[in-house]
Enzyme design. Structure first.
Site, short mmCIF file in Angstrom:
data_model
loop_
_atom_site.label_atom_id
_atom_site.label_comp_id
_atom_site.label_asym_id
_atom_site.label_seq_id
_atom_site.Cartn_x
_atom_site.Cartn_y
_atom_site.Cartn_z
N GLU A 187 0.83 -1.22 0.00
CA GLU A 187 0.00 0.00 0.00
C GLU A 187 0.86 1.27 0.00
O GLU A 187 0.63 2.21 0.76
CB GLU A 187 -0.97 -0.01 1.18
CG GLU A 187 -1.97 -1.15 1.09
CD GLU A 187 -3.06 -1.11 2.14
OE1 GLU A 187 -2.84 -0.58 3.24
OE2 GLU A 187 -4.18 -1.61 1.83
N ASP B 105 -8.73 -9.06 3.52
CA ASP B 105 -8.45 -7.98 4.48
C ASP B 105 -9.51 -7.93 5.58
O ASP B 105 -10.37 -7.04 5.56
CB ASP B 105 -8.40 -6.63 3.74
CG ASP B 105 -7.95 -5.51 4.66
OD1 ASP B 105 -7.34 -5.81 5.69
OD2 ASP B 105 -8.20 -4.33 4.34
N GLU C 49 -13.14 -2.93 11.80
CA GLU C 49 -13.06 -2.14 10.55
C GLU C 49 -14.18 -2.48 9.57
O GLU C 49 -14.79 -1.59 8.99
CB GLU C 49 -11.69 -2.38 9.90
CG GLU C 49 -11.54 -1.71 8.55
CD GLU C 49 -10.16 -1.90 7.93
OE1 GLU C 49 -9.27 -2.43 8.60
OE2 GLU C 49 -9.98 -1.51 6.76
C1 GCV Z 1 -3.01 0.09 8.47
C2 GCV Z 1 -6.26 -2.22 5.03
C3 GCV Z 1 -6.80 -1.13 5.90
C4 GCV Z 1 -5.72 -0.09 6.22
C5 GCV Z 1 -4.54 -0.82 6.88
C6 GCV Z 1 -4.07 -1.93 5.96
C7 GCV Z 1 -2.98 -2.75 6.60
O1 GCV Z 1 -5.93 -1.75 3.78
O2 GCV Z 1 -7.88 -0.53 5.27
O3 GCV Z 1 -6.26 0.87 7.08
O4 GCV Z 1 -3.51 0.08 7.15
O5 GCV Z 1 -5.13 -2.79 5.67
O6 GCV Z 1 -3.33 -3.72 7.26
O7 GCV Z 1 -1.82 -2.43 6.48
#
Ligand code: GCV
Length: 689
Positions: free
Chosen positions: A307, A379, A407
């Site tokens: 990411e 996720d 989340e």
């Molecule tokens: C901390 C997903 C979540 C992000 C998170 C990421 C990760 O994409 O939406 O908020 O970032 O996972 O676990 O690194």
């Protein structure tokens, strides 16, 4: 009113009569060793808890008391002769770090209760265990308890973003950590450490894995906040020492999330190439500096090549090269790198990528590297099949990453209890070492462990929703003892949080235990679909509202059917499992219904085993999920007057909002399925929405 809720450490006096007499007889006088900071934490906890539990002030002795009927003794056999004389010392020394014994013994003509352990951390856990028994009203006259944690590493991952008081995916308010004011310590830090230690957590990663603005980030202000990389600056490290000492009193080691490019960001080098000698020397010096300040520092957590965070790919190196370079600096100090396997982006089906990237690297990671894998391949969805990596890396220290925060499960509004989900994951047979190699068996070796993404914030109730405290509690307890049943852990939490009234216990237990399946039904339709959430820019909108049109790749809806083909004819994800599992999932006949559309793209009117069509089952499940929330809300209403008004009203209000939101999910999903399939609901319910 307290500044913040006591959660499950309320110590409200629950017993009377003979039981209370026996608590007083054994615990009014306490003789506690004084040899380590952890023992100060033990004494403080007794001073807090015993007046409440006994209804009288305890007397804490410096030496074994002689003129009393009985007493409580807490120390290691090496600390206290009286303990060495009254318990089998070899049994104590055989316990793993964190393990403890609690024994009723007779010493010098007195009835004594001994809490002992080979390490000071174990004494903290033993004390909390004894206090838990008393909170629940268990007898303590003839105790013989022997407990050991199932895993060496039981770690909380905070996604708190330094200097901005925010928490990524946190729904309990601002971060409790006020970085700008360190080294000043807020009382809340100790309250948090107590909560964690009371359920056996022994490590905390203080900051978010996102430590820099992602390289591919849009002009979104939220990303500007990612400055966690600065924590490796010398002035920040010095500020951290007090916080780390406070956690140490509770047996909790401190860790940091670090940026792979720290040698450049913090050290001013012009590369972060893991093979570059200057880079390696920089990590060594930085780590030496940390251990001078924090001698029990746990190590680093790294999100690399993920990411938009930098990583070894920037230098044409692989994850082994990246992780091992940092691990080499930590190794002389006993520190560890937790290296996340959350990589995706270059494959049409993101589920396949982590395995393709990491499985070929099995056996090549240093001993002090743990590869940290999310429970599922996507996720933290309401339900996912278990990640294929767990069955494929038997030569590597593995870490299971679970999400305590909600989340994708209704955030701070829905009452969604994650323990049943975690149990499903832990019990899954990976065939990693032939049949009967469940996920829970993979973390028993030193260097492996389980981590949870935390859910606390500055709210009075810590977690945004009073019932979400149960997720934090359950995480610690199940990671301590994965064999303990969902029912037992849930009841323990309720007893300590709401008391032992049978109606209250039955009601809250039923709500918690049914909440996850209900959420799956209304947020997914229950056949293995996922990620139909809105990905808005606004902080609390993100991953909360339904928006199936936004991410069609995750559910594969089209005019001819729904689901994603992950069999041999599709992305091939199913074939990443060992054969017995791959065969089960590859065949539409043997694939469990709960994962059916995760692995198969099927016609809308494909008939399930009971004759119902796929689309009808999706409709039915969406309606069933909402009905279940209506029922659980009614159950909660039955507690009016049976628990304190503050918590009753808070949860009742949340249930109103959850029900409205669950209906919104149902409307959006069922309309979407209808729009594509053109198949009306047999019961004509969609028109009525
Ligand atoms: C901390 C997903 C979540 C992000 C998170 C990421 C990760 O994409 O939406 O908020 O970032 O996972 O676990 O690194």
């Amino acid at each position: 009113m307290n500044q913040y809720d006591d959660c499950w450490l309320r110590y409200s006096c629950v017993v009377e009569g003979e039981r209370l007499d026996s608590y007083r007889r054994w615990c009014t006088h306490a003789y506690v060793a004084e040899t380590a900071p952890e023992l100060n934490a033990v004494r403080d906890e007794l001073r807090r808890a015993l007046p409440e539990l006994l209804g009288t002030d305890p007397h804490l002795w410096q030496h074994p008391p002689t003129t009393v009927e009985g007493f409580l003794a807490i120390g290691t056999p090496a600390d206290m002769e009286m303990i060495a004389e009254s318990v089998p010392v070899d049994v104590v020394h055989d316990l793993d770090d964190g393990g403890f014994l609690i024994r009723s013994v007779s010493w010098d003509g007195m009835d004594c209760l001994v809490v002992t352990a080979p390490t000071d951390r174990g004494l903290v856990y033993g004390t909390f265990h004894l206090l838990r028994l008393m909170q629940i009203g268990e007898p303590i006259e003839e105790l013989s308890v022997r407990e050991e944690p199932a895993y060496e590493h039981r770690v909380l991952n905070q996604w708190d973003t330094p200097f901005h008081r925010s928490v990524e995916r946190g729904y309990g308010g601002e971060s409790i950590f006020d970085w700008e004011r360190l080294p000043d310590l807020r009382p809340r830090y100790e309250a948090y450490a107590r909560l964690l230690a009371s359920v056996g957590i022994n490590g905390i990663v203080l900051n978010n894995v996102n430590t820099t603005k992602p390289s591919r980030a849009s002009a979104n202000d939220a990303f500007e906040a990612f400055e966690g990389w600065q924590l490796l600056e010398s002035r920040r490290l010095e500020d951290l020492t007090g916080l780390a000492s406070m956690f140490r009193r509770y047996g909790i080691r401190t860790y940091l999330s670090v940026n792979f490019a720290s040698p450049m960001l913090v050290g001013g080098l012009d590369t972060a190439d893991p093979e570059n000698p200057d880079v390696r020397a920089w990590w060594r010096e930085k780590v030496d500096e940390i251990y001078d300040l924090i001698p029990d520092f746990g190590g680093f957590l790294v999100k690399a090549d993920s990411e938009g965070q930098p990583g070894p790919y920037d230098y044409d190196r692989d994850h082994v090269a990246g992780a091992n370079a940092i691990a080499a600096a930590l190794e002389p100090h006993g520190g560890r790198v937790w290296w996340r396997a959350f990589v995706y982006g270059s494959h049409e089906d993101r589920a396949v990528q982590a395995y393709e990237t990491f499985e070929p690297l099995d056996g090549a990671f240093a001993d002090n590297v743990t590869v940290q894998i999310k429970n599922g391949p996507v996720d933290f969805q309401p339900r996912e099949p278990v990640s294929t990596l767990f069955g494929a890396m038997s030569e590597t220290n593995l870490g299971l990453e679970l999400q305590i925060t909600g989340e994708y499960t209704g955030q701070g509004v829905h009452a969604t209890y994650h323990l049943p989900m975690w149990k499903e994951v832990l019990e899954f047979d990976t065939y990693a070492d032939g049949e009967d190699t469940p996920v829970r068996s993979l973390f028993e070796d030193d260097g492996a462990g389980i981590v949870g993404v935390g859910n606390v914030g500055e709210d009075h109730n810590w977690t945004g929703h009073y019932l979400a405290q149960a997720n934090l509690y359950a995480f610690g307890r199940v990671v301590w003892s994965p064999d303990r049943s969902t029912e037992a852990i849930t009841e323990e939490w309720i007893h300590q949080t709401f008391g032992t009234d049978e109606d209250v216990v039955d009601t809250v237990s039923e709500i918690l235990q049914h909440s996850w399946e209900a959420c799956i039904d209304y947020e997914t339709g229950g056949l293995g679909l996922m990620h139909m959430m809105h990905n808005g820019e606004e902080y609390l909108e993100n991953h909360y509202h339904p928006s199936p049109k936004e991410w069609p790749g995750y559910h594969g809806a089209s005019e001819d059917g729904i689901g994603v083909d992950r069999t041999e004819s599709g992305s091939g994800y199913a074939a990443q499992y060992p054969p017995p599992i791959a065969d089960r999932y590859n065949s539409v006949r043997t694939c469990p219904e709960k994962y059916l559309l995760f692995f198969h793209h099927l016609p809308w009117e494909y008939e399930l085993t009971d004759g119902t069509t796929v689309v009808q089952r999706l409709y039915d499940n969406c309606f069933a999920g909402v009905e279940e929330i209506e029922r659980l809300r009614e159950r909660w209403h039955g507690l009016d007057g049976a628990i304190d008004d503050r918590r009753y009203r808070h949860v009742a209000e949340r249930f109103d909002e959850q029900l409205a939101h669950a209906k919104r999910w149902r409307t959006v999903l069922t309309s979407y399925f209808y729009e594509y399939s053109g198949v009306p609901d047999e019961q004509g319910r969609i028109r009525d929405e």
